[in-house]
Design a protein around this motif. Sequence first.
Motif, PDB file in Angstrom:
ATOM      1  N   GLU A   1       0.959  -1.213   0.082  1.00 15.94           N
ATOM      2  CA  GLU A   1       0.032   0.067  -0.047  1.00 15.94           C
ATOM      3  C   GLU A   1       1.036   1.280  -0.029  1.00 15.94           C
ATOM      4  O   GLU A   1       1.984   1.144   0.699  1.00 15.94           O
ATOM      5  CB  GLU A   1      -0.671  -0.098   1.344  1.00 15.94           C
ATOM      6  CG  GLU A   1      -2.022   0.896   1.281  1.00 15.94           C
ATOM      7  CD  GLU A   1      -2.896   0.631  -0.046  1.00 15.94           C
ATOM      8  OE1 GLU A   1      -3.666  -0.592  -0.302  1.00 15.94           O
ATOM      9  OE2 GLU A   1      -2.855   1.306  -0.948  1.00 15.94           O
TER      10      GLU A   1
ATOM     11  N   GLU B   1      -1.275   8.828   5.092  1.00 12.92           N
ATOM     12  CA  GLU B   1      -2.067   9.282   6.107  1.00 12.92           C
ATOM     13  C   GLU B   1      -2.402  10.730   5.898  1.00 12.92           C
ATOM     14  O   GLU B   1      -1.971  11.417   5.459  1.00 12.92           O
ATOM     15  CB  GLU B   1      -1.528   9.249   7.587  1.00 12.92           C
ATOM     16  CG  GLU B   1      -1.466   7.743   7.967  1.00 12.92           C
ATOM     17  CD  GLU B   1      -0.897   7.545   9.139  1.00 12.92           C
ATOM     18  OE1 GLU B   1      -0.949   8.264   9.996  1.00 12.92           O
ATOM     19  OE2 GLU B   1      -0.235   6.317   9.744  1.00 12.92           O
TER      20      GLU B   1
ATOM     21  N   LYS C   1       8.178  -1.442  -1.846  1.00 10.56           N
ATOM     22  CA  LYS C   1       7.604  -0.368  -0.899  1.00 10.56           C
ATOM     23  C   LYS C   1       8.538   0.298   0.057  1.00 10.56           C
ATOM     24  O   LYS C   1       8.698   1.267   0.346  1.00 10.56           O
ATOM     25  CB  LYS C   1       6.713  -1.478   0.186  1.00 10.56           C
ATOM     26  CG  LYS C   1       6.252  -0.611   1.469  1.00 10.56           C
ATOM     27  CD  LYS C   1       5.029   0.167   0.963  1.00 10.56           C
ATOM     28  CE  LYS C   1       4.878   1.026   2.270  1.00 10.56           C
ATOM     29  NZ  LYS C   1       3.620   2.126   2.068  1.00 10.56           N
TER      30      LYS C   1
ATOM     31  N   ASN D   1       9.568   4.360  -0.097  1.00 13.98           N
ATOM     32  CA  ASN D   1       9.561   4.993   1.256  1.00 13.98           C
ATOM     33  C   ASN D   1      10.972   5.632   1.465  1.00 13.98           C
ATOM     34  O   ASN D   1      11.511   6.762   2.111  1.00 13.98           O
ATOM     35  CB  ASN D   1       8.926   4.062   2.381  1.00 13.98           C
ATOM     36  CG  ASN D   1       7.694   4.467   2.529  1.00 13.98           C
ATOM     37  OD1 ASN D   1       7.093   4.883   1.808  1.00 13.98           O
ATOM     38  ND2 ASN D   1       6.873   3.780   3.434  1.00 13.98           N
TER      39      ASN D   1
ATOM     40  N   HIS E   1      10.087  19.850   1.170  1.00 15.92           N
ATOM     41  CA  HIS E   1       9.916  20.843   2.009  1.00 15.92           C
ATOM     42  C   HIS E   1      10.733  20.758   3.603  1.00 15.92           C
ATOM     43  O   HIS E   1      10.707  19.551   3.970  1.00 15.92           O
ATOM     44  CB  HIS E   1       8.341  20.612   2.544  1.00 15.92           C
ATOM     45  CG  HIS E   1       7.299  20.857   1.321  1.00 15.92           C
ATOM     46  ND1 HIS E   1       7.602  22.008   0.431  1.00 15.92           N
ATOM     47  CD2 HIS E   1       6.638  20.057   0.999  1.00 15.92           C
ATOM     48  CE1 HIS E   1       6.570  21.748  -0.289  1.00 15.92           C
ATOM     49  NE2 HIS E   1       6.082  20.591  -0.202  1.00 15.92           N
TER      50      HIS E   1
ATOM     51  N   GLY F   1      11.752  17.735   9.990  1.00 17.71           N
ATOM     52  CA  GLY F   1      12.140  16.075   9.904  1.00 17.71           C
ATOM     53  C   GLY F   1      10.733  15.305   9.624  1.00 17.71           C
ATOM     54  O   GLY F   1       9.689  15.705   9.804  1.00 17.71           O
TER      55      GLY F   1
ATOM     56  N   GLY G   1       8.417  12.018  10.445  1.00 19.74           N
ATOM     57  CA  GLY G   1       7.803  11.087  11.369  1.00 19.74           C
ATOM     58  C   GLY G   1       6.903  10.169  10.955  1.00 19.74           C
ATOM     59  O   GLY G   1       7.031   9.801   9.551  1.00 19.74           O
TER      60      GLY G   1
ATOM     61  N   PHE H   1       8.034   6.082   7.558  1.00 21.73           N
ATOM     62  CA  PHE H   1       9.229   6.269   7.091  1.00 21.73           C
ATOM     63  C   PHE H   1      10.324   5.891   7.969  1.00 21.73           C
ATOM     64  O   PHE H   1      11.298   5.207   7.701  1.00 21.73           O
ATOM     65  CB  PHE H   1       9.367   7.729   6.777  1.00 21.73           C
ATOM     66  CG  PHE H   1       8.989   8.307   5.630  1.00 21.73           C
ATOM     67  CD1 PHE H   1       8.062   7.509   4.587  1.00 21.73           C
ATOM     68  CD2 PHE H   1       8.820   9.472   5.011  1.00 21.73           C
ATOM     69  CE1 PHE H   1       7.714   7.926   3.337  1.00 21.73           C
ATOM     70  CE2 PHE H   1       8.324   9.813   3.827  1.00 21.73           C
ATOM     71  CZ  PHE H   1       7.848   9.055   3.088  1.00 21.73           C
TER      72      PHE H   1
HETATM   73  C1  UDX Z   1       4.025   7.931   3.856  1.00 24.72           C
HETATM   74  C2  UDX Z   1       4.285   7.657   2.367  1.00 24.72           C
HETATM   75  O1  UDX Z   1       4.104   8.858   1.487  1.00 24.72           O
HETATM   76  C3  UDX Z   1       3.080   6.620   1.660  1.00 24.72           C
HETATM   77  O2  UDX Z   1       3.234   6.468   0.160  1.00 24.72           O
HETATM   78  C4  UDX Z   1       3.469   5.340   2.509  1.00 24.72           C
HETATM   79  O3  UDX Z   1       2.541   4.449   1.955  1.00 24.72           O
HETATM   80  C5  UDX Z   1       3.497   5.699   3.860  1.00 24.72           C
HETATM   81  O4  UDX Z   1       4.448   6.558   4.520  1.00 24.72           O
HETATM   82  P1  UDX Z   1       2.828   9.206   5.523  1.00 24.72           P
HETATM   83  O5  UDX Z   1       3.946   8.554   6.658  1.00 24.72           O
HETATM   84  O6  UDX Z   1       1.388   8.937   5.832  1.00 24.72           O
HETATM   85  O7  UDX Z   1       3.185   8.469   3.972  1.00 24.72           O
HETATM   86  O8  UDX Z   1       3.241  10.674   5.453  1.00 24.72           O
HETATM   87  P2  UDX Z   1       3.851  11.475   4.330  1.00 24.72           P
HETATM   88  O9  UDX Z   1       2.846  12.292   3.965  1.00 24.72           O
HETATM   89  O10 UDX Z   1       4.653  10.785   3.428  1.00 24.72           O
HETATM   90  O11 UDX Z   1       4.825  12.432   5.348  1.00 24.72           O
HETATM   91  C6  UDX Z   1       5.975  11.596   6.337  1.00 24.72           C
HETATM   92  C7  UDX Z   1       6.573  12.705   6.894  1.00 24.72           C
HETATM   93  O12 UDX Z   1       7.634  13.250   6.102  1.00 24.72           O
HETATM   94  C8  UDX Z   1       5.797  13.688   7.659  1.00 24.72           C
HETATM   95  O13 UDX Z   1       6.528  13.764   9.195  1.00 24.72           O
HETATM   96  C9  UDX Z   1       5.742  14.821   6.858  1.00 24.72           C
HETATM   97  O14 UDX Z   1       5.910  15.985   7.923  1.00 24.72           O
HETATM   98  C10 UDX Z   1       7.433  14.862   6.359  1.00 24.72           C
HETATM   99  N1  UDX Z   1       7.634  15.420   5.116  1.00 24.72           N
HETATM  100  C11 UDX Z   1       6.798  15.310   3.973  1.00 24.72           C
HETATM  101  C12 UDX Z   1       8.350  16.611   5.140  1.00 24.72           C
HETATM  102  O15 UDX Z   1       9.025  16.786   6.332  1.00 24.72           O
HETATM  103  N2  UDX Z   1       8.644  17.383   4.268  1.00 24.72           N
HETATM  104  C13 UDX Z   1       8.038  16.964   3.073  1.00 24.72           C
HETATM  105  O16 UDX Z   1       8.394  17.615   1.916  1.00 24.72           O
HETATM  106  C14 UDX Z   1       7.097  16.128   2.918  1.00 24.72           C
END
Ligand code: UDX
Length: 433
Positions: free
Chosen positions: A151, A155, A207, A211, A254, A258, A260, A264
């Motif tokens: 998947e 979120e 996957k 990530n 962006h 960091g 979370g 990831f």
């Molecule tokens: C991630 C992947 O995007 C998704 O494809 C996978 O299925 C699950 O993990 P998610 O963890 O829900 O999704 O959130 P995501 O929107 O990816 O953001 C992850 C983290 O990165 C957040 O803490 C966000 O604040 C941070 N982030 C994201 C940044 O700091 N900078 C960015 O540019 C983008």
Amino acid sequence: MNIAVVGTGYVGLVAGTGLSSFGLNVTCVDINKDKIGLLNSGRLPIYEPQLNDLVKNNVRDGRLKFSSDIIGAIKKNDVIFIAVGTPPNGDGSTNLSYVENVARTIGENLNADKLVVNKSTVPVGTAGHIKKIIERHSNKDYFVDVASNPEFLREGAAVRDFFHPDRIVLGTDSERALSILMDIYRPLYLIETPFIKTTVRTAELIKYAANSFLAAKISFINEMANICDKTGANVTDLSKALGLDGRIGNKFLHAGIGFGGSCFPKDVRSLVRQSENMGYDFQIGKAVLSVNSNQVKYAFNKISAAFDNDINNKTIAFLGISFKPETDDVRESPAIYLAKSLIEKGAKIKVYDPKALENAKNDLAAAQTAENVYDAAMHADAIILATEWNQFRHLDLPHIKRIMDGDLFFDFRNVYPKNKVTDAGFKYFAIGR
Ligand code: UDX
Ligand code: UDX
């Protein structure tokens, strides 16, 4: 076709509900009886935009059911999706005990040929491992296929991502398994969603690779931001310029405090460990993780320096504590790590978050929760924008300045133009600007 989805977390609940809206009969099961009780009373255990209506409509139409009877679900359904948690062990390896539980239960209750589909993020080779467990526990010679269908839901955008995925990845090792999965996902096929049909092991690794790469982009732009701080450059402009290069792309560039979330950190750590176990040193993965954990320290040092390294008894207001906007999830949230490091040094923390306060209460027992932004800012010495919820993008800055005791504004997701904040009388700190 009848489908069982085991695990009603972010992955299982969204995938199960999405599949039922394709017209399939789906039973979502979970060991957590409270969760199932909540779902059967029409309430959701998680916050995800659009999910509430989607669940309601499919339950009303009789295609979606919730139960804690995993054995019954295994017996009644020919396709079983596994979407249970795969949390990290202390050493960063993946805890597969929940997935193994489900595999054992399937084996013990095998009553026909089955297709088992792994949706949980699992180390490469897990499908083969699951197949062995099922065969070891079943005394009949029914045929079980185990496929990998990872998947990519984000979120806060999980429903959107389910219906408009960039691709569907199907890892199978039989024509039978592939044709069943193609049939299940036909509604997406018809809207030209690309399908990647590959081996099971390749699907499992895709996957982690996805990530790890996304996390690498974030750690890269965070390092660029830290270099911008040193060189007086502006990371927002730098990021925009980089993103306009078609080979780079503007997403996930962006800078901030960091990444979370439950994916990831866990998935990059897991791939580092898997690689080590296979005798390979995944150097980029290790660098991505160390840059990420350093970014919270980097933010802490900015705050400490602004207080001349004395933050004892200082009142600091946090706007946002979830790991990202539009979610109530606080797993591995950098905002929480930052708040904890400030509390350790004697700071008094007040937190406001639109959705995540409830989930954060154990981690931040020592913090005070606030009803809203202004309640958090009242008499604070500093304010930190830690998670970029949309409602924080048009704050009444002059009003906030008036009700605060101090004048420090830490924009740790680079949301505001600097002059907008300094015009309101604040000292402005960001990441890389
Ligand atoms: C991630 C992947 O995007 C998704 O494809 C996978 O299925 C699950 O993990 P998610 O963890 O829900 O999704 O959130 P995501 O929107 O990816 O953001 C992850 C983290 O990165 C957040 O803490 C966000 O604040 C941070 N982030 C994201 C940044 O700091 N900078 C960015 O540019 C983008
Ligand atoms: C998590 C990870 O975030 C994701 O990377 C992985 O692919 C799947 O697991 P998520 O949906 O967020 O995804 O999991 P979580 O929110 O922890 O929910 C898992 C659900 O499985 C829980 O509701 C838990 O009660 C349930 N579960 C766990 C079972 O039904 N049976 C078990 O044996 C163990």
